[in-house]
Design a protein around this motif. Structure first.
Motif, short mmCIF file in Angstrom:
data_model
loop_
_atom_site.label_atom_id
_atom_site.label_comp_id
_atom_site.label_asym_id
_atom_site.label_seq_id
_atom_site.Cartn_x
_atom_site.Cartn_y
_atom_site.Cartn_z
N GLY A 87 -13.92 11.97 23.56
CA GLY A 87 -13.32 12.02 24.89
C GLY A 87 -14.22 12.68 25.91
N ALA A 88 -14.84 13.80 25.53
CA ALA A 88 -15.76 14.47 26.44
C ALA A 88 -16.96 13.59 26.75
N ALA A 89 -17.48 12.90 25.74
CA ALA A 89 -18.64 12.04 25.95
C ALA A 89 -18.32 10.90 26.91
N LEU A 90 -17.16 10.26 26.73
CA LEU A 90 -16.79 9.14 27.59
C LEU A 90 -16.49 9.59 29.02
N GLY A 91 -15.81 10.73 29.16
CA GLY A 91 -15.53 11.24 30.49
C GLY A 91 -16.80 11.62 31.23
N LEU A 92 -17.70 12.28 30.53
CA LEU A 92 -18.97 12.69 31.12
C LEU A 92 -19.82 11.48 31.48
N ALA A 93 -19.90 10.51 30.57
CA ALA A 93 -20.69 9.30 30.82
C ALA A 93 -20.10 8.49 31.97
N GLY A 94 -18.77 8.42 32.05
CA GLY A 94 -18.14 7.68 33.13
C GLY A 94 -18.44 8.27 34.49
N ALA A 95 -18.38 9.59 34.59
CA ALA A 95 -18.70 10.25 35.86
C ALA A 95 -20.15 9.99 36.25
N TRP A 296 -19.88 20.03 39.57
CA TRP A 296 -18.54 20.36 39.10
C TRP A 296 -17.83 19.14 38.50
N VAL A 297 -18.09 17.97 39.08
CA VAL A 297 -17.41 16.76 38.60
C VAL A 297 -17.78 16.47 37.15
N LEU A 298 -19.04 16.64 36.78
CA LEU A 298 -19.47 16.30 35.43
C LEU A 298 -18.78 17.16 34.36
N PRO A 299 -18.86 18.49 34.43
CA PRO A 299 -18.17 19.28 33.39
C PRO A 299 -16.67 19.10 33.40
N LEU A 300 -16.07 18.95 34.60
CA LEU A 300 -14.63 18.75 34.67
C LEU A 300 -14.24 17.41 34.04
N SER A 301 -15.04 16.37 34.26
CA SER A 301 -14.75 15.07 33.66
C SER A 301 -14.87 15.13 32.14
N GLY A 302 -15.83 15.89 31.62
CA GLY A 302 -15.94 16.04 30.18
C GLY A 302 -14.71 16.70 29.58
N LEU A 303 -14.24 17.76 30.21
CA LEU A 303 -13.06 18.46 29.71
C LEU A 303 -11.81 17.59 29.82
N LEU A 304 -11.63 16.92 30.94
CA LEU A 304 -10.46 16.08 31.12
C LEU A 304 -10.50 14.88 30.16
#
Length: 351
Positions: A87-95, A296-304
């Motif tokens: 989940g963290a990888a996909l959120g981070l990659a998407g951002a 901020w968007v990148l780490p927040l997207s990874g966590l979300l």
């Protein structure tokens, strides 16, 4: 272009709509971390076999291998860890993809990354008879990397270079072609189809610690590379010409971002299959909360992303007990309404 915007770009940031978002960004990150922790606790506690909170605490404080309830909790730990990592990888990659392409509809499949990984996995199963995750993860990363290089090379043709529109068009065309090749291989081999169709749904169920070890190094490197591109993505958000005027090497920045995305998506796809909507929806939520500063968007997207995938996995266990709905299905069910709501609030999620 105002002076304040230029100064913000030189400092690695993007001018925000107000100081409130900048000031509350650390709070949103902490809240997202708390949400991840809550999702982890729920992942260990809920499932086909109901467990009490007292049993959960006892399993962590005084584990007994002979206790059936404790064994169930222990079996859910690697599943939860893989859900967090993927989940963290996909959120981070998407951002990162939405930032580098300046396209709010971009996701990790934009450069044909997921399609390339899927074709490589199918080819490894069909031609070489590979089935272990340790070997498939390398094929997935290789396929994702080749696909990304091909898309970037095609998009770079012409005087303008690899513009966001050309990247999107080349990625869509390659994804369609690779998907056709994948389906062509599958219809000729029932054995490969049987092995692939469960993986294709997207799931973290049935995973063990042996599945975690092969992907952790790749995900760690990909995360470090991608998180380090926040300043570069802020510059690209201003447009290629202005970014070059500020001294940024646009082609190199895009290449570094692509490297991080390939590592993240290749490893995540290999271990859990192609899971949709995480990389598409999560970055929009992140920008709606903290604005457009990718630091901020990148780490927040990874966590979300981690919280969304683990939460979707938990929901899939509870919706039709005692059977399970795979996480890849639940992310679409949960993510589609959120994405539609965000589209209606287009001002809040614009790049």
């Amino acid at each position: 272009m105002g002076i304040s915007t230029t100064v913000a770009a030189r400092g690695g940031g993007v001018a925000q709509t107000g100081s409130a978002r900048r000031g509350t960004a650390p709070g949103w990150v902490l809240l997202a971390a708390a949400l991840v922790l809550l999702a982890c606790v729920a992942s260990l506690a809920f499932g086909a076999r109901p467990l009490s909170w007292a049993t959960l605490v006892e399993a962590w404080t005084d584990f007994d291998p002979a206790d059936g309830d404790h064994a169930v909790i222990a079996s859910r730990v690697p599943r939860t860890v893989i859900g967090l990592l993927v989940g963290a990888a996909l959120g981070l990659a998407g951002a990162a993809m939405q930032g580098v392409a300046r396209n709010p509809l971009a996701d990790p499949g934009l450069l044909g990354v997921n399609a390339g990984a899927a074709l490589a996995v199918v080819a490894a199963m069909f031609v070489l008879g590979q089935s272990s995750l340790t070997s498939l993860v390398w094929f997935a990363v290789l396929g994702a990397g080749i696909a990304a290089v091909v898309v970037y090379a095609v998009a770079s043709l012409g005087r303008e270079g690899a513009t966001p529109v050309k990247l999107a068009l080349a990625g869509a065309a390659l994804s369609a072609g690779l998907a056709s090749l994948t389906n062509g291989v599958l219809v000729t081999s029932q054995e490969t189809l049987d092995a692939f169709r469960f993986w294709q749904i997207g799931s973290v169920a049935g995973r063990s610690w042996g599945d975690v070890a092969p992907v952790v190094p790749l995900l760690a490197v990909g995360a470090v590379v991608t998180l380090g591109t926040g300043r570069a993505l802020n510059g690209l958000a201003l447009g290629d010409d202005l970014a070059r005027g500020l001294g940024q090497k646009v082609a190199l920045s895009r290449a570094v971002v692509a490297l991080g995305v390939v590592l993240l998506c290749g490893a995540a796809t290999a271990v859990a299959g192609p899971i949709a909507f995480v990389g598409l929806v999560v970055p929009h939520v992140g920008r709606a909360l903290v604005g457009g500063d990718y630091r901020w968007v990148l780490p927040l997207s990874g966590l979300l992303g981690a919280a969304l995938l683990v939460g979707a996995d938990v929901a899939g266990r509870l919706v039709l007990p005692p059977s399970e709905v795979q996480a890849g299905v639940m992310t679409a069910v949960l993510g589609a309404p959120v994405f539609l709501w965000l589209v209606r609030r287009s001002r809040g999620v614009a790049l």
